[in-house]
Enzyme design. Structure first.
Site, PDB file in Angstrom:
ATOM      1  N   GLU A   1       0.830  -1.208   0.000  1.00  7.60           N
ATOM      2  CA  GLU A   1       0.000   0.000   0.000  1.00  7.60           C
ATOM      3  C   GLU A   1       0.859   1.252   0.000  1.00  7.60           C
ATOM      4  OE1 GLU A   1      -2.269   1.647  -1.307  1.00  7.60           O
ATOM      5  OE2 GLU A   1      -3.896   0.513  -0.386  1.00  7.60           O
TER       6      GLU A   1
ATOM      7  N   GLY B   1      -5.603  -2.436  -3.664  1.00  5.28           N
ATOM      8  CA  GLY B   1      -6.434  -2.468  -2.469  1.00  5.28           C
ATOM      9  C   GLY B   1      -7.539  -1.443  -2.474  1.00  5.28           C
ATOM     10  N   ASP B   2      -7.346  -0.344  -3.218  1.00  4.89           N
ATOM     11  CA  ASP B   2      -8.365   0.702  -3.328  1.00  4.89           C
ATOM     12  C   ASP B   2      -9.185   0.556  -4.604  1.00  4.89           C
ATOM     13  OD1 ASP B   2      -6.435   1.355  -5.150  1.00  4.89           O
ATOM     14  OD2 ASP B   2      -6.006   3.349  -4.355  1.00  4.89           O
TER      15      ASP B   2
END
Length: 423
Positions: free
Chosen positions: A145, A221-222
């Site tokens: 991330e 992840g987003d």
């Protein structure tokens, strides 16, 4: 499509393996909106990544085009916080881009970027914005991330090689203040090579980790959806697997005998031949794919048509620019220019030599979906076929957000009689 991902628990000295039922489904909208009407992501086409195993058993990978993504935000048994974990995946080392982010692994449960260290996932591609390895890429890195890491340095690990293997085993694992990056040719039984093993990245927020325990495939992840890649198999462990365990998995992968399978299931096209493509829809059986400048549409063509129009409706079959197992179609009228899709419209452009152009100009052949001739699909978007719609040509899916994705007469509109070229 439901993708089943196994989560194993690794126990010291006596490994015990069992699945947790963590099925992956279409990823819902996150910080980035997917291409579906509700903001969710596309599903993969099952025909995009065929392979054979064990000397001939046909199997299918997950071919991820930009916009395709899978997720489970309520997975069971996944490491959270700074708990140890490991993961491996078998990937197509030739299918990648620089988009963010082709990932498989542990991600945020909200679909939003919640900060450094909230992910731990395999990344594959040649995005060098955050970090890189040796050479031009693509590289195996870890998406933790807000950073793609090839080692402890946030920018570069020269021991992380560019990958050129058709079938590639990728592994990432992490535990408190320790993580590793390993890979190998999936067709060879030898041990994985270690590209990095050491402390967490020298950037705030990654030690300790703050993993959340969702699983993603093909996206960040987003829900960042710009990447492409192919996933064949994988697993995640609750626990830090030893190198010996990973090497045993690699031996099993090699023993499975991954091999390529044909991407063309329709009548073969003769490379070097001149062809024409005639519509089979009842409205349009005198219309052929032709170009006028860069615009490609269907036009009425016959033996009595002007010589210029005949040339504009003739195409030379070439080996696929983006994948040699498929085809590209060069204009007889404008040598050096090929049919390609651009924002899902079919256009004629001069070859600029780029990877993007080559992939956009590559098409595979299937038996006609209406039982006539051939259907021609995009290699890079396997669910999308050449379709005439109001005489314009698009790469269209059978149902979707664009007007040319309409389901009515779809099978007829994407089926073409391939004949000899007019010129």
């Amino acid at each position: 499509m439901i993708i089943k991902v196994f989560v194993f628990e690794v126990l010291i000295e006596a490994p015990l393996f069992f699945g947790r039922g963590n099925h992956l489904r279409r990823a819902p909208r996150g910080a980035f909106r997917g291409p579906e009407a509700d903001g969710s992501d596309n599903l993969a086409s099952a025909i995009g990544a065929p392979v054979t195993l064990g000397g001939g058993q046909r199997a299918y990978g997950v071919f991820v085009s930009p916009g395709t993504g899978y997720r489970n935000n309520a997975a069971r048994g996944i490491a959270v916080g700074d708990q140890p974990e490991g993961m491996y995946a078998v990937l197509d080392g030739t299918h990648y881009n620089a988009g963010c982010c082709f990932d498989y692994g542990n991600a945020e449960v909200s679909g939003n970027d919640t900060g450094n260290g909230h992910m731990e996932a395999i990344y594959y591609g040649d995005n060098a914005f955050w970090g890189s390895g040796a050479g031009p890429g693509p590289w195996l890195m870890a998406d933790l991330e807000n950073g793609l890491f090839s080692g402890r340095s946030p920018k570069n690990n020269p021991a992380d090689p560019s990958v050129s293997r058709r079938f590639f085993t990728a592994a990432v694992k992490g535990k408190p203040n320790q993580w590793a990056l390993r890979g190998a040719d999936a067709q060879r039984p030898g041990p994985l090579s270690t590209y990095f093993s050491g402390g967490r990245p020298a950037v705030a927020g990654y030690d300790p980790m703050s993993k959340e325990g969702a699983i993603v495939l093909g996206i960040g992840g987003d829900n960042s959806i710009g990447a492409q890649g192919t996933f064949y198999e994988g697993a995640m462990t609750a626990g830090y697997p030893s190198d010996a365990t990973e090497d045993a998995v690699q031996a099993n992968i090699a023993a499975a005998g991954y091999a390529t399978a044909s991407l063309n299931t329709g009548p073969r096209l003769a490379v070097g031949s001149s062809i024409s493509l005639r519509a089979t829809s009842s409205c349009c059986t005198t219309r052929y794919i032709a170009r006028s400048g860069s615009v490609v549409s269907t036009r009425v063509v016959s033996s009595s048509s002007a010589a210029a129009l005949k040339k504009q409706a003739s195409w030379t079959v070439r080996t696929g620019l983006g994948n040699g197992a498929c085809y590209s179609f060069e204009s007889v009228d404008a040598p050096g220019s090929f049919l390609r899709h651009h924002y899902f419209d079919l256009v004629l452009d001069a070859n600029d030599g780029s990877k993007q152009y080559a992939e956009d100009a590559t098409f595979c052949s299937l038996a006609g979906l209406n039982g006539q001739g051939n259907s021609i699909r995009s290699w890079s978007y396997p669910a999308r076929f050449l379709r005439h719609y109001h005489n314009n040509i698009h790469v269209a899916s059978n149902g979707g957000v664009h007007i040319f994705d309409a389901t009515a007469s779809y099978n007829d509109d994407v089926s073409w009689i391939i004949g000899a070229g007019f010129a």
